[in-house]
Design an enzyme around this catalytic site. Structure first.
Site, PDB file in Angstrom:
ATOM      1  N   HIS A 155       0.808  -1.215   0.000  1.00  0.00           N
ATOM      2  CA  HIS A 155       0.000   0.000   0.000  1.00  0.00           C
ATOM      3  C   HIS A 155       0.845   1.270   0.000  1.00  0.00           C
ATOM      4  O   HIS A 155       0.342   2.342  -0.321  1.00  0.00           O
ATOM      5  CB  HIS A 155      -0.927   0.013   1.227  1.00  0.00           C
ATOM      6  CG  HIS A 155      -1.833   1.193   1.273  1.00  0.00           C
ATOM      7  ND1 HIS A 155      -2.760   1.455   0.279  1.00  0.00           N
ATOM      8  CD2 HIS A 155      -1.941   2.200   2.158  1.00  0.00           C
ATOM      9  CE1 HIS A 155      -3.409   2.557   0.571  1.00  0.00           C
ATOM     10  NE2 HIS A 155      -2.932   3.041   1.703  1.00  0.00           N
ATOM     11  N   CYS A 156       2.126   1.179   0.340  1.00  0.00           N
ATOM     12  CA  CYS A 156       2.911   2.402   0.567  1.00  0.00           C
ATOM     13  C   CYS A 156       3.730   2.861  -0.640  1.00  0.00           C
ATOM     14  O   CYS A 156       3.505   3.930  -1.190  1.00  0.00           O
ATOM     15  CB  CYS A 156       3.838   2.209   1.770  1.00  0.00           C
ATOM     16  SG  CYS A 156       2.956   2.154   3.347  1.00  0.00           S
ATOM     17  N   ILE A 157       4.713   2.056  -1.038  1.00  0.00           N
ATOM     18  CA  ILE A 157       5.709   2.531  -2.005  1.00  0.00           C
ATOM     19  C   ILE A 157       5.103   2.856  -3.373  1.00  0.00           C
ATOM     20  O   ILE A 157       5.508   3.839  -4.001  1.00  0.00           O
ATOM     21  CB  ILE A 157       6.859   1.522  -2.150  1.00  0.00           C
ATOM     22  CG1 ILE A 157       7.480   1.253  -0.775  1.00  0.00           C
ATOM     23  CG2 ILE A 157       7.932   2.058  -3.076  1.00  0.00           C
ATOM     24  CD1 ILE A 157       8.586   0.227  -0.801  1.00  0.00           C
ATOM     25  N   ILE A 161       2.342   4.177  -3.987  1.00  0.00           N
ATOM     26  CA  ILE A 161       1.354   5.241  -3.890  1.00  0.00           C
ATOM     27  C   ILE A 161       1.903   6.520  -3.267  1.00  0.00           C
ATOM     28  O   ILE A 161       1.753   7.612  -3.800  1.00  0.00           O
ATOM     29  CB  ILE A 161       0.134   4.745  -3.076  1.00  0.00           C
ATOM     30  CG1 ILE A 161      -0.598   3.652  -3.858  1.00  0.00           C
ATOM     31  CG2 ILE A 161      -0.802   5.889  -2.726  1.00  0.00           C
ATOM     32  CD1 ILE A 161      -1.726   3.008  -3.097  1.00  0.00           C
ATOM     33  N   ASP A 162       2.553   6.395  -2.119  1.00  0.00           N
ATOM     34  CA  ASP A 162       2.873   7.557  -1.294  1.00  0.00           C
ATOM     35  C   ASP A 162       3.732   8.619  -1.982  1.00  0.00           C
ATOM     36  O   ASP A 162       3.479   9.821  -1.802  1.00  0.00           O
ATOM     37  CB  ASP A 162       3.533   7.114   0.011  1.00  0.00           C
ATOM     38  CG  ASP A 162       2.630   6.178   0.803  1.00  0.00           C
ATOM     39  OD1 ASP A 162       1.416   6.156   0.511  1.00  0.00           O
ATOM     40  OD2 ASP A 162       3.125   5.471   1.693  1.00  0.00           O
TER      41      ASP A 162
END
Length: 439
Positions: free
Chosen positions: A272-274, A276-277
């Protein structure tokens, strides 16, 4: 009021509310209940809530026995009733922050959750956002909703903070409890209360000067990884053309005891992080008239990786006298990384879609993901197939997308016609290496 709430927290008498009982929220619940706090969990999915209250876990690395113990202790209750948001003394928000199709921040989940909290917001409550987002979200998006709907004032009537989640599903060396927790408050009282609440559950709390500093710290962590992964992904493509094994190069470079940190290529970014963020930060940067070129370029490279894998697969099939259209292809691994059941943003999903678009007949196997479920962008309606010698031999190509430890790669290579390896999973395979293509 501030001192009263602080004493309530430090004496473990405060009720903690956790909104979003997924890969971030549920581990947080576990640590707070273990630390002696009572927790009221909120989720919009009634099936999840029912499973939890029945003592069942739907996340692989959290045992059902752990959930049962939390319920039996009387310190945990889950609900879909958001009208009860007025009960907790501290509310921790762990909801998704996806991108729109235009790769812009989708604040829907944060905005809806904040609006729900505002309806029942009472004096003395602490609200903490954990969802990864761009610097300014807590102050610019949440605060106006909370104050306008409730008529209360931050710093006087209620308290506001940001503390980024740092979950990494499947890790054995660190847990939610042992990973240091960065906390930034709207003001000093908010920071003091947020620090105190997390000290009930985690070993180390790292206070910073503001919500924005905490938001930026999380974005920096993930952008750092995104850019470095993009670098090795680009080198993978270059070295492939030069007939150099990028994995061998990384292994050799890693022998330097200083000045080098190993990052590894793959079929695309997952989790979910890399993926998108960093785009959250590049979007926010435009407000300040700045182009974040490193981030944009890294995103462009990482997004292209599934297409590189498909191209290598097509080339390999072609050399075997076969076309992609009509070929049977087995994708190994649906999860975004090894040894977990988390499929959020997994490159395997895009690989399957791209293969199908090109006319391939696609199956998948993943011991951690027995069947697919509906997601925001995908609804594959597929079930994991069993790995047998006959089954493997029936595919024109086997594409290793996730290198689960439970896979017997010697067995897989031995019984397959062609193996496309995107993770260097077959590095120790001794026989049948001519069947292996690195991608």
């Amino acid at each position: 009021m501030h001192k009263e709430i602080l004493e309530k927290i430090r004496s473990h008498q405060a009720l903690v509310g956790v909104v979003g009982l997924g890969y971030v929220g549920l581990p947080l619940v576990r640590e707070f209940t273990t630390g002696g706090c009572s927790v009221l969990g909120f989720d919009i999915d009634p099936e999840k809530v029912q499973k939890l209250m029945d003592g069942q876990s739907y996340i692989e690395h959290i045992a059902s026995q752990t959930v049962q113990t939390m319920v039996d202790s009387g310190k945990f209750q889950a609900t879909t009733d958001f009208d009860r948001l007025g009960e907790p003394d501290a509310i921790l928000i762990c909801v998704p922050t996806p991108l729109t199709k235009m790769r812009e921040p989708d604040m829907t989940y944060i905005e809806k959750t904040t609006a729900a909290i505002a309806k029942t917001l009472r004096k003395g409550q602490l609200i903490v956002l954990e969802s990864t987002t761009y610097p300014g979200t807590t102050r610019e998006v949440m605060l106006p909703i909370l104050e306008k709907a409730s008529g209360l004032s931050v710093g006087q009537d209620f308290y506001l903070a940001f503390s980024p989640e740092r979950e990494d599903p499947g890790r054995k060396d660190y847990t939610t409890k042992t990973i240091p927790k960065v906390v930034g408050g709207y003001d000093k009282p908010s920071l003091e209360l947020a620090t105190a609440i997390y000290e009930c559950a985690v070993d180390t709390v790292v206070p910073v000067s503001s919500c924005e500093a905490a938001e930026a710290a999380k974005i920096l962590e993930n952008t750092y990884r995104c850019v470095n992964i993009a670098l090795v992904n680009e080198l993978k493509v270059l070295f492939d053309r030069m007939n150099i094994d990028v994995w061998e190069v990384i292994r050799a470079a890693s022998t330097k005891p200083f000045g080098f940190t190993a990052f590894y290529p793959g079929p695309g970014l997952g989790g979910h992080c890399i993926p998108i963020d960093p785009f959250y930060l590049s979007w926010k940067a435009r407000e300040y008239g700045m182009a974040t070129r490193f981030i944009e370029l890294a995103g462009e490279i990482n997004v292209s990786m599934p297409h590189f894998v498909i191209h290598k697969t097509m080339e390999s099939l072609n050399e075997a006298g076969k076309a992609m259209k009509g070929s049977k292809i087995l994708v190994l691994g649906l999860a975004y990384k090894k040894d977990v059941d988390d499929v959020r943003e997994s490159p395997s999903l895009e690989l399957i879609e791209l293969l199908k678009q090109r006319g391939a007949k696609v199956d998948y196997n993943d011991p951690h993901v027995p069947r697919t479920h509906k997601m925001r962008e995908y609804d594959l309606k597929m079930t994991s197939v069993k790995l047998t010698p006959e089954k493997l031999a029936s595919y024109d190509a086997v594409l290793i997308s996730t290198d689960h430890s439970s896979y017997d790669y010697d067995f897989i290579v031995q019984n397959s016609q062609l193996v496309i390896d995107t993770r260097n999973a077959t590095k120790n395979v001794k026989t049948g290496r001519k069947k292996i293509v690195k991608a």
